[in-house]
Design a protein around this motif. Sequence first.
Motif, mmCIF file in Angstrom:
data_model
loop_
_atom_site.group_PDB
_atom_site.id
_atom_site.type_symbol
_atom_site.label_atom_id
_atom_site.label_comp_id
_atom_site.label_asym_id
_atom_site.label_seq_id
_atom_site.Cartn_x
_atom_site.Cartn_y
_atom_site.Cartn_z
ATOM 1 N N LEU A 1 0.833 -1.201 0.000
ATOM 2 C CA LEU A 1 0.000 0.000 0.000
ATOM 3 C C LEU A 1 0.871 1.256 0.000
ATOM 4 O O LEU A 1 0.665 2.171 -0.798
ATOM 5 C CB LEU A 1 -0.945 -0.008 1.202
ATOM 6 N N ALA A 2 1.865 1.297 0.880
ATOM 7 C CA ALA A 2 2.741 2.465 0.985
ATOM 8 C C ALA A 2 3.525 2.699 -0.304
ATOM 9 O O ALA A 2 3.804 3.846 -0.666
ATOM 10 C CB ALA A 2 3.694 2.307 2.169
ATOM 11 N N ALA A 3 3.844 1.619 -1.018
ATOM 12 C CA ALA A 3 4.607 1.727 -2.265
ATOM 13 C C ALA A 3 3.715 1.999 -3.472
ATOM 14 O O ALA A 3 4.212 2.130 -4.600
ATOM 15 C CB ALA A 3 5.415 0.449 -2.486
ATOM 16 N N GLY A 4 2.402 2.063 -3.252
ATOM 17 C CA GLY A 4 1.476 2.316 -4.357
ATOM 18 C C GLY A 4 1.271 1.119 -5.266
ATOM 19 O O GLY A 4 0.876 1.275 -6.423
ATOM 20 N N TYR B 1 -12.782 -3.480 -2.062
ATOM 21 C CA TYR B 1 -12.413 -2.112 -2.451
ATOM 22 C C TYR B 1 -11.323 -2.099 -3.523
ATOM 23 O O TYR B 1 -10.475 -2.984 -3.565
ATOM 24 C CB TYR B 1 -11.844 -1.328 -1.257
ATOM 25 N N ARG B 2 -11.351 -1.060 -4.318
ATOM 26 C CA ARG B 2 -10.265 -0.731 -5.234
ATOM 27 C C ARG B 2 -9.476 0.377 -4.551
ATOM 28 O O ARG B 2 -10.056 1.307 -4.000
ATOM 29 C CB ARG B 2 -10.828 -0.238 -6.573
ATOM 30 N N VAL B 3 -8.156 0.292 -4.595
ATOM 31 C CA VAL B 3 -7.307 1.342 -4.031
ATOM 32 C C VAL B 3 -7.180 2.445 -5.073
ATOM 33 O O VAL B 3 -6.781 2.188 -6.214
ATOM 34 C CB VAL B 3 -5.916 0.792 -3.656
ATOM 35 N N ARG B 4 -7.552 3.658 -4.672
ATOM 36 C CA ARG B 4 -7.398 4.796 -5.586
ATOM 37 C C ARG B 4 -5.937 5.163 -5.700
ATOM 38 O O ARG B 4 -5.244 5.257 -4.692
ATOM 39 C CB ARG B 4 -8.186 6.000 -5.071
ATOM 40 N N GLY C 1 1.346 6.393 9.739
ATOM 41 C CA GLY C 1 0.124 6.420 8.948
ATOM 42 C C GLY C 1 0.360 6.372 7.456
ATOM 43 O O GLY C 1 1.422 6.714 6.963
ATOM 44 N N THR C 2 -0.621 5.904 6.766
ATOM 45 C CA THR C 2 -0.648 5.884 5.306
ATOM 46 C C THR C 2 -2.084 6.149 4.908
ATOM 47 O O THR C 2 -2.966 5.361 5.239
ATOM 48 C CB THR C 2 -0.220 4.505 4.745
ATOM 49 N N PHE C 3 -2.318 7.254 4.220
ATOM 50 C CA PHE C 3 -3.658 7.527 3.738
ATOM 51 C C PHE C 3 -3.849 6.817 2.408
ATOM 52 O O PHE C 3 -2.996 6.889 1.526
ATOM 53 C CB PHE C 3 -3.884 9.026 3.546
#
Length: 180
Positions: free
Chosen positions: A127-130, A176-179, A156-158
């Motif tokens: 997640l943090a690496a996109g 969910y899809r990650v935006r 945190g990671t938004f």
Amino acid sequence: MAKLLYSATMSLDGFITGPGGDMSWMTKLPDTGPHEVADGIWQQVGSLLIGANTYGGDDPNAGTEAEGAFGGLWSGPQFVLTHNPPAAPVPGYTFVTDLRTGVDAALAAAGDRYANVLGADVAAQCLAAGLLDEILVFIAPVLLGDGTPLFRHPGGTFAGLEEISSTPGPTPTIWYRVRK
């Protein structure tokens, strides 16, 4: 083209393991009958990207026919992300030492299906690496009070999420899809 999916069963209070990585709570869940998403997700998975803690952790179905990923139903390429790969090969597993190599290998091996992340730490890194595309959460009707949260990232990671689908019932599911 493969997508990177993090799927997990989570207690209502947000934990995917109990204290100390205990997964025995999974064997205590009530049988809620057929569940369209849960019963079919394993067929959409082409490979696994597994964290070291998950690889070496507690399988609540160890020693039974349900041992392994997705209740023992799934088999295929498995990539373990670790800083300490074993000296000798382990049949059925490929060990990788950096996130991008592991993600790329899992995606390539998945073909047109999902590369599924198993492990909260690896999911948080993705997640943090996109790199994470989707998140699928099964909400178990239990409270654990402590353990490994679905996501933890110091500082945190938004991440904005967009609902793909949700399924009500005794074990609700949210996909969910990650935006990006």
